[in-house]
Each structure stands twice: as C-alpha cells, then as structure tokens.
Write an enzyme that holds these catalytic residues in place. Structure first.
Site, PDB file in Angstrom:
ATOM      1  N   SER A 257      -4.833 -23.717  -8.795  1.00 30.82           N
ATOM      2  CA  SER A 257      -5.772 -24.725  -9.262  1.00 30.82           C
ATOM      3  C   SER A 257      -7.114 -24.447  -8.622  1.00 30.82           C
ATOM      4  O   SER A 257      -7.227 -23.695  -7.658  1.00 30.82           O
ATOM      5  CB  SER A 257      -5.323 -26.140  -8.858  1.00 30.82           C
ATOM      6  OG  SER A 257      -4.197 -26.548  -9.590  1.00 30.82           O
TER       7      SER A 257
ATOM      8  N   SER B 155      -2.541 -24.005 -13.801  1.00 27.95           N
ATOM      9  CA  SER B 155      -3.707 -24.157 -12.930  1.00 27.95           C
ATOM     10  C   SER B 155      -4.486 -25.403 -13.332  1.00 27.95           C
ATOM     11  O   SER B 155      -4.968 -25.511 -14.455  1.00 27.95           O
ATOM     12  CB  SER B 155      -4.590 -22.905 -13.054  1.00 27.95           C
ATOM     13  OG  SER B 155      -5.611 -22.917 -12.089  1.00 27.95           O
TER      14      SER B 155
ATOM     15  N   ASP C 225      -7.672 -27.305 -13.251  1.00 27.68           N
ATOM     16  CA  ASP C 225      -9.048 -26.909 -12.963  1.00 27.68           C
ATOM     17  C   ASP C 225      -9.998 -27.991 -13.421  1.00 27.68           C
ATOM     18  O   ASP C 225     -10.213 -28.188 -14.617  1.00 27.68           O
ATOM     19  CB  ASP C 225      -9.349 -25.581 -13.662  1.00 27.68           C
ATOM     20  CG  ASP C 225      -8.389 -24.473 -13.208  1.00 27.68           C
ATOM     21  OD1 ASP C 225      -7.627 -24.704 -12.252  1.00 27.68           O
ATOM     22  OD2 ASP C 225      -8.412 -23.399 -13.810  1.00 27.68           O
TER      23      ASP C 225
END
Lengths: 290, 290, 290, 290
Positions: free
Chosen positions: B201, B239, B241
């Site tokens: 992340s 991830s 983000d």
C-alpha cells in the site's frame, strides 16, 4: 444499553446507545463473501469500510451499526470477531455504519465495548429480528420523535425465479414538520411540534438473494434515498446518509481462487422490478420500505 | 515502536509499528479547518474519514498514519486528542491512513495505543521532520526493501505569489524488479532480488499553502499517482493507495458562520504549474517528489 | 484527411484531421455488447457516451476517435451506422473520444463528415492496423513532436488460460522536455525543444479478451494513466485524458433476456497479472504499452 | 416543432420534438462562466458536456434540452452559436440534455436542426418562460400522460441576503400508477390507466444566484432526485436522469487570469435552507419544486 438519567456527564451518562449486527448469512462471512455496493447520499458521516466495498464489490464482515463516536471501537471489535473465526488474519475490512445519538446519549463517553459487539454478533438470529428501540436504535430520534431500527421486505417475481429484497434502516434524521408516511405529509399536522432540528443521519442497509453483480447492487443502492424522500427526509447539511446493499445470491470466496458459480446475473431491465413492482397497487416498493 | 525478535506471536510480537502525525498548522485544526480533498487510486484499504472530506471539502483533525489493523484504535485516540482541545465535542471526523505492516510486525496485536497517538501529536514540530524508519514507517517495506516515511517539497512561483507544495508518503508498495528512481528502472538490476510480492500500500499526503478550492485540491490529488508510477509502482490488486491533499491557504471555521477571507482562488490554468514546473529541467515536479 | 497548406482559414483549411474506428469484434456491436468501463484522468474533454458505460457496464457501439470539435458530428454519424444494421433503432449510446487537433488543423471547420465515419467503420480490419499519422492521429502532436495513433499488446497467462490485453492511444499531450521512453527522461536532451505548450489530451483504449466484470475493467482502466506517467505526461490543466476499457470475453445481449454464459470472472488477485507481468524483465507491461 | 400525423415513418414523421434553451444570464456565457455541478441519478442517457462541468466546476455555454437522438446535432449547433460570439474559438464544452421522445416523435429522423437551435437561443427571454408542451417538451410524456417543460422557484433568506433557487425540468418519466403530487399517490386512482411503461428520462436544471462553490452546487444537485421521488418517480432501468446545477452568484472568466471577486461562499450549514425551508408549512421546497 440504557443506564442513568438526568443531565449529561461525559464518560458517565446517561447512556442511551447500543450496537446492531447484520449477518448476511449464517456462515463465515470472511470466507464466503456476499457481493455488495455502497452509495453515499450525504457524506457528513463516519462509516468505515465503504471504499473497499466499492473497489472489490463484496463484504468480508457482518455489517454493524452504532452511535457516531463509537464507530471506531466497534470496527476494532469487529476485527476481534473475525479473528476468532479466521486464524492468521492479516487484513480485514470491517464495515460499520453510524448515526449520531448525542441528543439522548453521552456520545463522547463511547460506552459500546467489545463485549457488547461480540454479544450482538453472537446473538443475531433469523427468528428474532427486534425492531424499534433496540441496539443502535436506542439513542436515535427520527423526524423529531423517538427513532430506531426498522425493517421491511417484499418478494419480487422475475423470469429467473422469486427473490426477496429487504431494507433495514437506522433512522436519526428529519424534522417533525417534514415527516411523511408513504409520501403523505402528516408531520405538519402533528402537535406538539418537536423542537429538535433536522440534522441527524440515516443508515440504509439493503439485502437481497437475487443474483446480482456489484454494479447492479450499486443501482439498487442509489435508489434507496427515494424511500427517504417519501418519508419526508431532505438530507440536511449535517445528516450522514449512507446506503449499503448486498446479496447472498452472488458470493466470492476469500481465497480468490474460485469465483461465483452462478449461471449468470439478472438481465439489466429486470432491475426495474426491484426498484418498483409493476402491480397496480404497490404495497411495499423499495422506495417505501420504511 | 520496536520490541522483540524472532517468530511472530499474535499479541506479543515482534512489534515493528508506530504512528505518524501530520499537523497542517500549529493551531486548533478542529476550529480552523484546512480545505482538503481525497483521491483513491486503489481502494483495497481501510483509511478512515475520507468520504466526509469529499463532501465538505476540509479537514477537521490532523492526519495520522499507522499500520492497517491499528487504524480504528488510532482514529478513536484521535477523537480523544480533539476532545481535549474542544469541549462538548459531539461529532468529529478523524482522518487516519494506513499501510499493512504485517510482513515485519505482529499486526493483529494492534500495539499502537492512545498514549503513542497523543505523544506523536504533541511532539510534532516544524524543526524535526524525521524521515525513513520512523513512526508508521517502522513496519513498512518498499519495492522489496525497507520502506518508511519520506517527504519532499518545492516552491511554485505564480502570478499571485510563491507557494510551497510538499508530499509525505508512507510507502509499503511495489516489488524490487519494478523499482525505479525518477523513472529509471534500476530495480531489475539490483541483487539479490527481494522475495516479497508486490502487494502492499501507499499513503500520499500532499500539503500546500496556495489558495485553492477543494475541487482544485482534488485535481492535485488525482495526479499524485503519477509520481508513484515513476517510482515503479503498478498498484497491484492488494495495494491500498490513497491520497489526501490539503491547503493552509484556504481555511474554514468550525462555526460555519464565516467563510474563507481570501481574495480568490488560483485561476485554473495555473494549476498546471503545481502539476509540473515549466522550467527546462524540472528538478522536483510533484510527480517525482518521492 | 489532409488538404491545404498555409495560414488557417476557418471552414477552409488547412485540414489535418480524421477519424479512427475501433470495432471490438466483427459482429453487430449493438446486439452483442462487450462489457466495458470508463475512467477519466482529467475531464477537460468532450468525449461522448461515457456516463452510460459506467451505469450499464457495456459498449453498444464501436469506439470512434476524432478531433475535439468533430466529436458531436461523429457521434451523430455513428448513430447512422448503427441504424443501418439495426432497424427500428430508438436509442443508442455512441462512444466517441477526441483530442484537440487545433494546432495543425482548421478545427472549427469540423471537416469530418458522415462519409468519413462510415468509411472508417466499414474499412476497419484485423489485418491492417495502421499506426502513426493515420485517422484521428493526423492532426495530433505528442510531447512537442508529431503525434498520432499507437498500439501495443501482450499475452497474460493466468490459471484460466492465456488472454491478450492491448492498448490503443490517440496522443496529443505533453511537452518535449517532459518526454520519457519507458520512464527514461530523454525529452530534456532533445534539441531543438518544441515551443508548444503541454496542454493537449490523450485517449487510451484498453481491449482484452479476458472474462472480466465491468468493475474489474474499471480497475484496469484506472491504471492506464500509469503508462502515461512513464511516458512523461503530467496531465496539465487543459489536457482531456480519458480511458475506455472493454472485453470481448464477457458480452451482454441487446435484448437483456440472457446474460453472460461464462463460467465466471477472473479471481480478483489475478488482475495484478494484467496490471504488470511478474516476469523478471517485463518487456511490455500495461503501464508502458505506449 | 409539430408536423404530420399518423404512423411513424423514419425521416418523415410525425414530428413532435423541439429544443429548449436555458441562458444563465444575458451576457456571453463563454466569457463569463457560471459555477456549476452535475449529478447523475441514472446514467442511461446521452447528455453531453457533464464530465467537464465536474472537473472545472463551471458552464461555458447555455444549457440546451432536446430529444435523445438529436443531442449530438444540437451540441454541434451550440458550438456554432458560441463561435458566432467568440472569434478564434478552438475548444468549447456544449452542455445538452435529452429525454427520449420516441413514443410520440420520429426520433431517428433527428428533425432538430441548427436553425431551430439558434432560434431557441436567440429568442430566449426573461419575460416569456413558456411551460408545458413547448420546446424539447413537445415530444415528452410524464407518468403516463403528456409531459413537457415545467419550472418553479422560491426565495431563500439567509444571513447574507435573499437568494432565489429555481428548477426547470424536462419530464418524460414514470408510469401513471406511480404518479404523486407532493407525495400524495393520486396516480393509482386515475382512470384510464396509461399503457405506457415507466421507462423514460428526466432532466433537472437547478439555477440560483447564491454565492456557492461548485462543490456546494453538487450538494444541491444530489438532492434534486428527492423531488422526483415525491412526484412518484422510481428511476426505472431505462430512465436517464441527470441534474445540472449552476449559480450566477459565482462566475469565472474565460481567460482564467482572474477568479471570483466574491467576499466568500455561503457557510455550509446554510445550505440546508436551500434543501428545505424551515418555515412551518413549506410551500415549495426544492424537493417538491416540480
């Protein structure tokens, strides 16, 4: 939770709050994930877990409802619940909605604790779906009067079969003069008028067993506010109004190694049947479920 | 926070985690609110407070960063911090971002407690902005190597004056073969290659003092991923983000009874200057700030 | 289309424009609809048809590309094309993207006519996919130099089989000093530098045959900007940057009476394989396809 | 436009269609741009220009309404209108909404031409705001009966002064059994019931002179559907329901070299006054304006 009377003392009471648990099915939600979507009518609210629902299109925990300032403790307690059932848990997206019970409750005291959360989750059942002044509903108001938890459902017959769609709301919104029953403006005739202002919030949870993709559930979710409108809501500036829609008719496994085994989703035009039945006298369309 | 070694034991350790506090200004953030916007690149993440930023266009707390499963405890602790400074607090929207430090840390143990949060908030200063293996960065990896906290900033000269734009990232993303420095694919030449997968992340916090509306800050936020791309990131499935952008150059009071006193926002075309300077050799454009 | 030289005269020329047709498959697109998603990086643009893609999750026409001020005439001509193949057409959602060719072309003259549109649609073939200074690319620039149409593709091997993912771009964006090749900042070394400013636009069309839901295609589309970042783009204020992603591996019929017959969609984690291959030396990841 | 009778012949008639022009103010809209926002209730529609409104927060043309398949010709004609007033026009974002008049009109014939568009734009006036079966309303139905154009407005008194908010709708939506007047379900009592299905569309244009940022106008726009709900609408699958909100109280110049000169925007909580007046008997709240 109900204790104390009289003037508010932060950390002491009076305590008028609680937590409500919605378990999509009786299994392990983290491993057998209902497809889902979220929609925000007015984002003056603190619900947790909604962005990931939008990205991945599913739930991985039960949905909990509580008072505004308890939302983070309740989210953390929901992690405890999921960890009990799933060893080596490294990530999870708890989904918790809230309304502000600060009018009746010592909200800053954050009296909902892990034991209350686990109790709500473990005692949820098909047979006893109490409504009204229960769970998260204890501290709520609605259109200037005592609010709480309410539910309704109906069956939709389409070519593929009969499916059920239901709504649960935690209502803490609206002023008494705005209040309507299925569109009829009865609130302005009620006396005495409440002195409470319209700011508040509403959480709307839509559940179905129809085979729908998350995009289709998003279409359902975006219509839930229409029921609020017919109940008189105008979504004032400070009202946090969130919708979560999920289906047990389309699930994803936690491993990601298999996908849904359904033969297919409902054709798009049949969604209108879920928005509003075509019978001459709709008794309980989605938009008047509460 | 750093304690213990050896094999992970849930609730015990090893502990490699922490919390990082970003205070937009030295005053009371709840009363003097920086305009803000959020953007989600990939929403496999648990950050709290983002929907309300989008609705109202401002922050009302500092921004905290921590490990994934501590995000709710840290949010709750941030309420404590705001309540200390603001009596009769009935509602607040804590903003906390996270990356998953479960590769190095006993993440399910949730070792970040209120005392750590208050300490981070109270010890934040202009003079000491430590980078690297500090705060929330302690448990992070980045492109297969040790990750952490990094910052950069530059001055943008426009007609209205000189303004600063800066970025702070908490990086826990990427695989070593993807790693790039300002676009140059150096990672594939590094040996040994890391065995860690790319899932992770990144939290990107953009700060400025330019007079911008929240819509304009949203335009800034939506470009922050371009810097990640040049560092080699491809935003894998897992991830999370997230980008938060705020400005001290446009603030709103908590009372709502006054609005910004600025003569006006930057004209839209000048925003390009904040996306990328027009000098022949851009040294630190926004998109390569980290 | 290429005619005239010298100074621009509105309605006369010079004419440097055209239209490019992308046919997802060889059949009747209105009846056999590829699932699709759209993503807007910067919405300073006039593309038509994107909102309905987001709502319904599919295309119902080929995708056309042209110069900015021709987008509405081309959309209208695309209705003619669909009406030829589908009698009693009462509604259709033409999808047309655009970049601004006003630097080279008499853009206000809107020289692309129905005959050009029908010719592009009828002459599209698998065997001849011309690139460069063709179709809509004729009037475009890119990073200060002559721009146009470009494509690339690669094969992704996942558990379910081998699938192809490809990208077609109409590029009219960027300044020469920003220009990069796979991240390497070569543009700042090129002489002479172009005098043209960075404002422009880019259309990115992603096509695959993998069985993906529209939500999953949205995840693909949201990563397409990463390739632009590695080519040096910074998405200036005036650059209209739009992404459309579709798959032939999941289609919907126009009648709505049947849905996809696929055994199921790709598991979510396998999407990372489409974002970036896991081979040690990625030759053509999605993010560097152009 | 009204010509012909009897059975539909594509390209010939009957013709029951038209175009309606909304000029935010009497000046040059391209140079003096009202701040604006868009909201999509159900995106089964073809309106042009909405993404750029969302990105830049303003209109740069009048807003036109017409029948679905004329939307691109009308957009193109609107470019002609703007070009007449603004020499060297290289880019412009025409905003045109539509509903499907194919039930009454030879829709595929696309009978609205540039002369009709220019006439609507040039003949618009403050004094004559015809309603009902005029302009784009000529081909429309509503809740199973003849539909068209309708408007309403009211004055909102807040601390900063008195402001007007108005709504214009082009209605082509709903079934007769759904029809309600201010929430009262009168439609199910009407005989004979219409045989027409509920699919249709509605365009809702909200105008004000209050000093609001585009984000605030977005909040207004997202509540416009509540009025539709009280009129009985349920937004069926095929109904394209779009909202555009703009204000003359906050404008941007085309040069971008100056910004708004207003002392400031309305404080956020005062927006509730625009959602719903606080008087005991609201006569015309935003949500019942039509």
């Amino acid at each position: 939770m109900f204790s104390g009377t009289g003037k508010l003392s932060v950390g002491t009471g009076p305590v008028r709050t609680g937590v409500t648990a919605i378990l999509p099915h009786g299994g392990n939600i983290y491993q057998d994930r209902p497809c889902a979507a979220a929609h925000i009518i007015n984002a003056y609210g603190k619900s947790t877990g909604l962005p990931q629902i939008e990205e991945l299109g599913h739930l991985e925990t039960p949905v909990l409802l509580t008072g505004t300032l308890s939302v983070w403790n309740v989210s953390n307690s929901l992690v405890d619940f999921v960890a009990q059932e799933n060893s080596e848990l490294g990530s999870v997206n708890p989904v918790v909605g809230e309304c502000n019970d600060g009018y009746l409750n010592d909200i800053l005291g954050r009296h909902v604790r892990t034991e209350h959360v686990l109790n709500a989750l473990n005692s949820a059942s098909d047979s006893d779906t109490s409504e009204g002044n229960v769970g998260a509903g204890v501290g709520m108001t609605g259109f200037g009067w005592k609010g709480g938890i309410g539910t309704s459902s109906r069956v939709v017959a389409v070519e593929q079969g009969n499916y059920t769609i239901g709504v649960l709301v935690l209502t803490n919104t609206g002023s008494s003069e705005e209040f309507r029953i299925d569109g009829i403006p009865v609130g302005r005739e009620l006396t005495p008028q409440s002195l409470q202002e319209a700011d508040g919030s509403i959480m709307i949870i839509v559940a179905t067993d129809a085979p729908m993709a998350s995009r289709q559930l998003g279409r359902i979710a975006r219509r839930a506010g229409f029921g609020l409108a017919r109940a008189g809501g105008t979504v004032s500036h400070g009202s946090g109004d969130f919708v979560i829609a999920f289906t047990n008719g389309h699930r994803i496994s936690s491993t990601g190694l298999r996908s849904c085994s359904l033969s297919g989703f409902l054709p798009e035009p049949q969604l209108s049947r879920f928005f509003q039945p075509l019978s001459p006298r709709p008794k309980k369309p989605l938009s008047t479920l509460f």
